[in-house]
Design a protein around this motif. Structure first.
Motif, PDB file in Angstrom:
ATOM      1  N   ASP A  70       0.805  -1.223   0.000  1.00  0.00           N
ATOM      2  CA  ASP A  70       0.000   0.000   0.000  1.00  0.00           C
ATOM      3  C   ASP A  70       0.837   1.272   0.000  1.00  0.00           C
ATOM      4  O   ASP A  70       0.297   2.379  -0.007  1.00  0.00           O
ATOM      5  N   VAL A  71       2.163   1.133   0.035  1.00  0.00           N
ATOM      6  CA  VAL A  71       3.045   2.298  -0.026  1.00  0.00           C
ATOM      7  C   VAL A  71       3.226   2.682  -1.487  1.00  0.00           C
ATOM      8  O   VAL A  71       3.792   1.918  -2.284  1.00  0.00           O
ATOM      9  N   LEU A  72       2.726   3.859  -1.862  1.00  0.00           N
ATOM     10  CA  LEU A  72       2.759   4.294  -3.256  1.00  0.00           C
ATOM     11  C   LEU A  72       4.035   5.073  -3.533  1.00  0.00           C
ATOM     12  O   LEU A  72       4.149   6.256  -3.219  1.00  0.00           O
ATOM     13  N   LEU A  73       5.009   4.361  -4.115  1.00  0.00           N
ATOM     14  CA  LEU A  73       6.279   4.965  -4.476  1.00  0.00           C
ATOM     15  C   LEU A  73       6.737   4.399  -5.802  1.00  0.00           C
ATOM     16  O   LEU A  73       6.271   3.331  -6.241  1.00  0.00           O
ATOM     17  N   ASN A  74       7.662   5.098  -6.409  1.00  0.00           N
ATOM     18  CA  ASN A  74       8.349   4.547  -7.568  1.00  0.00           C
ATOM     19  C   ASN A  74       8.936   3.188  -7.197  1.00  0.00           C
ATOM     20  O   ASN A  74       9.513   3.021  -6.124  1.00  0.00           O
ATOM     21  N   ASP A  75       8.778   2.195  -8.060  1.00  0.00           N
ATOM     22  CA  ASP A  75       9.182   0.822  -7.739  1.00  0.00           C
ATOM     23  C   ASP A  75      10.647   0.719  -7.354  1.00  0.00           C
ATOM     24  O   ASP A  75      11.000   0.015  -6.389  1.00  0.00           O
ATOM     25  N   ASP A  76      11.531   1.389  -8.085  1.00  0.00           N
ATOM     26  CA  ASP A  76      12.965   1.302  -7.782  1.00  0.00           C
ATOM     27  C   ASP A  76      13.274   1.892  -6.411  1.00  0.00           C
ATOM     28  O   ASP A  76      14.053   1.327  -5.632  1.00  0.00           O
ATOM     29  N   MET A  77      12.667   3.033  -6.104  1.00  0.00           N
ATOM     30  CA  MET A  77      12.893   3.675  -4.808  1.00  0.00           C
ATOM     31  C   MET A  77      12.344   2.810  -3.686  1.00  0.00           C
ATOM     32  O   MET A  77      13.000   2.611  -2.659  1.00  0.00           O
ATOM     33  N   LYS A  78      11.157   2.287  -3.877  1.00  0.00           N
ATOM     34  CA  LYS A  78      10.526   1.453  -2.868  1.00  0.00           C
ATOM     35  C   LYS A  78      11.369   0.207  -2.582  1.00  0.00           C
ATOM     36  O   LYS A  78      11.603  -0.160  -1.416  1.00  0.00           O
ATOM     37  N   THR A  79      11.855  -0.424  -3.646  1.00  0.00           N
ATOM     38  CA  THR A  79      12.713  -1.601  -3.474  1.00  0.00           C
ATOM     39  C   THR A  79      13.984  -1.247  -2.739  1.00  0.00           C
ATOM     40  O   THR A  79      14.420  -1.965  -1.825  1.00  0.00           O
ATOM     41  N   ASP A  80      14.583  -0.123  -3.089  1.00  0.00           N
ATOM     42  CA  ASP A  80      15.840   0.302  -2.472  1.00  0.00           C
ATOM     43  C   ASP A  80      15.669   0.547  -0.975  1.00  0.00           C
ATOM     44  O   ASP A  80      16.476   0.091  -0.153  1.00  0.00           O
ATOM     45  N   ILE A  81      14.597   1.247  -0.586  1.00  0.00           N
ATOM     46  CA  ILE A  81      14.379   1.589   0.815  1.00  0.00           C
ATOM     47  C   ILE A  81      14.090   0.339   1.644  1.00  0.00           C
ATOM     48  O   ILE A  81      14.709   0.113   2.691  1.00  0.00           O
ATOM     49  N   PHE A  82      13.159  -0.499   1.180  1.00  0.00           N
ATOM     50  CA  PHE A  82      12.802  -1.673   1.975  1.00  0.00           C
ATOM     51  C   PHE A  82      13.892  -2.733   1.976  1.00  0.00           C
ATOM     52  O   PHE A  82      14.027  -3.492   2.943  1.00  0.00           O
ATOM     53  N   ARG A  83      14.684  -2.782   0.923  1.00  0.00           N
ATOM     54  CA  ARG A  83      15.807  -3.722   0.917  1.00  0.00           C
ATOM     55  C   ARG A  83      16.821  -3.339   1.992  1.00  0.00           C
ATOM     56  O   ARG A  83      17.344  -4.201   2.704  1.00  0.00           O
ATOM     57  N   SER A  84      17.090  -2.040   2.121  1.00  0.00           N
ATOM     58  CA  SER A  84      18.037  -1.609   3.151  1.00  0.00           C
ATOM     59  C   SER A  84      17.473  -1.842   4.549  1.00  0.00           C
ATOM     60  O   SER A  84      18.207  -2.187   5.477  1.00  0.00           O
ATOM     61  N   ILE A  85      16.143  -1.688   4.709  1.00  0.00           N
ATOM     62  CA  ILE A  85      15.496  -1.979   5.988  1.00  0.00           C
ATOM     63  C   ILE A  85      15.649  -3.448   6.348  1.00  0.00           C
ATOM     64  O   ILE A  85      15.997  -3.813   7.477  1.00  0.00           O
ATOM     65  N   ASP A  86      15.383  -4.317   5.383  1.00  0.00           N
ATOM     66  CA  ASP A  86      15.456  -5.756   5.644  1.00  0.00           C
ATOM     67  C   ASP A  86      16.871  -6.185   6.005  1.00  0.00           C
ATOM     68  O   ASP A  86      17.075  -6.984   6.927  1.00  0.00           O
ATOM     69  N   GLU A  87      17.839  -5.672   5.299  1.00  0.00           N
ATOM     70  CA  GLU A  87      19.220  -6.042   5.602  1.00  0.00           C
ATOM     71  C   GLU A  87      19.630  -5.531   6.978  1.00  0.00           C
ATOM     72  O   GLU A  87      20.423  -6.155   7.677  1.00  0.00           O
ATOM     73  N   PHE A  88      19.079  -4.408   7.384  1.00  0.00           N
ATOM     74  CA  PHE A  88      19.457  -3.799   8.653  1.00  0.00           C
ATOM     75  C   PHE A  88      18.862  -4.549   9.840  1.00  0.00           C
ATOM     76  O   PHE A  88      19.526  -4.758  10.856  1.00  0.00           O
ATOM     77  N   PHE A  89      17.578  -4.949   9.722  1.00  0.00           N
ATOM     78  CA  PHE A  89      16.882  -5.520  10.872  1.00  0.00           C
ATOM     79  C   PHE A  89      16.595  -7.012  10.761  1.00  0.00           C
ATOM     80  O   PHE A  89      16.906  -7.775  11.664  1.00  0.00           O
ATOM     81  N   LEU A  90      15.988  -7.422   9.650  1.00  0.00           N
ATOM     82  CA  LEU A  90      15.491  -8.786   9.584  1.00  0.00           C
ATOM     83  C   LEU A  90      16.596  -9.821   9.506  1.00  0.00           C
ATOM     84  O   LEU A  90      16.389 -10.981   9.825  1.00  0.00           O
ATOM     85  N   LYS A  91      17.755  -9.421   9.086  1.00  0.00           N
ATOM     86  CA  LYS A  91      18.864 -10.371   8.966  1.00  0.00           C
ATOM     87  C   LYS A  91      19.995 -10.036   9.935  1.00  0.00           C
ATOM     88  O   LYS A  91      21.144 -10.404   9.722  1.00  0.00           O
TER      89      LYS A  91
END
Length: 419
Positions: free
Chosen positions: A180-201
């Motif tokens: 439901d987060v409306l962002l450009n796909d590349d930007m959205k992928t970049d932001i959430f990928r960095s979040i996942d690497e920071f916390f989930l792993k």
């Protein structure tokens, strides 16, 4: 080495009457603790830690934590209860943080915030007592972990006020899925990928590639296009504390120190600084110094937001280690506007041809304004039908123009304002 005090209670009251009043209260507290522990207690001072711990005590009281016990109050004519409002239960009463002696059975530690009255002024002073140093240190470590676990249950709001930093926790009642987060796909992928690497792993990516375990991103753009929605989605998708810091005209070097002192102990965690350009001029130096100190420690994912990037102190973004990336949250393009309007379910009111016309007609509007378009269409459908989408959008654009120009004084429009 044990030191003998120069002045002992109640010696020479006439020399310092204020100390006599102060010492009377502390002596009474020590006596009741001696009965509880069957041993003498030591008195400690840690102003920075105690302020934070009293916030945790409040949370524990609200959750009816059985680990904490009120064993006595200090003064008879000072309140011992606090009334507060909750959306779930209306009003509740919990023990007041002031004037009550809180005892932690597991550690044999007690804390009390004693009201002090002298020279026609009143203030509070915090005290902590334990049977020995080891018990004291174990208690502090456990309280930090308790605070961290509590903060993962929602978003902790820090607001700078005249009375210092006021904190409260808000539950995430409406989780915002990443879809439901409306962002450009590349930007959205970049932001959430960095979040996942920071916390989930557990930061394994940073360790593997020898990258400092810290991250800072700046979200900027015109209001109403999803910066807050993005932050809520991030907060709800990680099992780490999220602190949302609201800078105000009351922000000072003291509040800055308190905020950063707290968040560095909660790492790994997310720190969101809203409207970062509104930092008062007199506090900017302290803010930059604290920011460097916080980001030099591992585990802080820093998110700054601003609607006015041109007003940000260049020193904030022109130095490595403060913000690593800046992302512009732009007005939604045709694809994002269509996605949003279809998610809202406008097909219930409009056929495909009219919907496509609306998508083109709303070019330049923010997500928040698109929501207003949807609301107006739904209301018109409910009460009038058929729907005049051209008039709805034109009225909204005219209202936007007048808001930006502060041009309200025309006879043909003032009757529409409604306030």
């Amino acid at each position: 080495m044990k030191q003998n005090p120069l002045i002992t209670y109640p010696e020479r009251r006439e020399m310092n009457p204020h100390y006599h009043d102060y010492a009377t209260a502390v002596k009474k507290v020590k006596n009741i603790l001696k009965k509880h522990l069957n041993t003498e207690v030591k008195q400690y001072q840690s102003e920075e830690e105690l302020q934070s711990i009293f916030g945790t005590i409040k949370q524990m009281l609200q959750e009816n934590d059985k680990e904490i016990e009120v064993i006595a109050s200090v003064y008879d004519h000072v309140s011992t209860g606090t009334v507060y409002y909750t959306s779930e239960e209306n009003y509740r009463v919990i023990p007041s943080l002031i004037n009550n002696i809180f005892y932690f059975k597991k550690h044999g530690v007690a804390m009390v915030r004693i009201p002090i009255y002298q020279n026609h002024e009143d203030f509070e002073e915090d005290f902590i007592f334990a049977k020995d140093d080891e018990s004291m240190l174990l208690f502090l470590q456990d309280m930090i972990e308790t605070q961290r676990q509590s903060m993962t249950q929602g978003i902790t709001i820090f607001t700078d006020t005249d009375d210092g930093v006021v904190r409260h926790r808000e539950k995430i009642t409406n989780q915002v899925p990443r879809a439901d987060v409306l962002l450009n796909d590349d930007m959205k992928t970049d932001i959430f990928r960095s979040i996942d690497e920071f916390f989930l792993k557990s930061g394994s990516f940073f360790k593997k590639y020898d990258i400092p375990y810290k991250r800072g991103i700046l979200l900027y753009g015109t209001p109403g296009n999803g910066k807050t929605t993005l932050v809520k989605s991030i907060a709800g998708s990680v099992s780490a504390p999220t602190v949302y810091w609201q800078i105000t005209e009351n922000t000072s070097s003291y509040s800055i120190q308190e905020v950063f002192s707290t968040v560095t102990k909660m790492a790994p965690m997310v720190l969101v600084i809203e409207d970062i350009e509104s930092m008062p001029d007199y506090a900017r130096s302290a803010f930059l110094n604290a920011l460097d100190g916080a980001t030099s420690k591992e585990g802080i994912f820093l998110i700054g937001t601003t609607n006015y990037p041109e007003q940000i102190d260049p020193a904030l973004i022109n130095r490595a280690g403060r913000f690593d990336r800046a992302y512009e949250i732009k007005q939604p393009d045709d694809t994002l506007r269509e996605l949003y309007l279809r998610k809202k379910g406008l097909e219930r009111f409009l056929d495909e041809g009219v919907l496509h016309h609306l998508i083109q007609k709303t070019k330049g509007l923010s997500i928040a304004q698109l929501n207003e378009v949807y609301m107006s269409i739904a209301l018109q459908w409910h009460y009038e039908e058929p729907i005049n989408i051209d008039k709805i959008v034109d009225d909204l654009l005219e209202n936007q123009r007048r808001t930006e120009k502060q041009d309200w004084n025309t006879d043909d429009y003032t009757h529409k304002l409604g306030f």
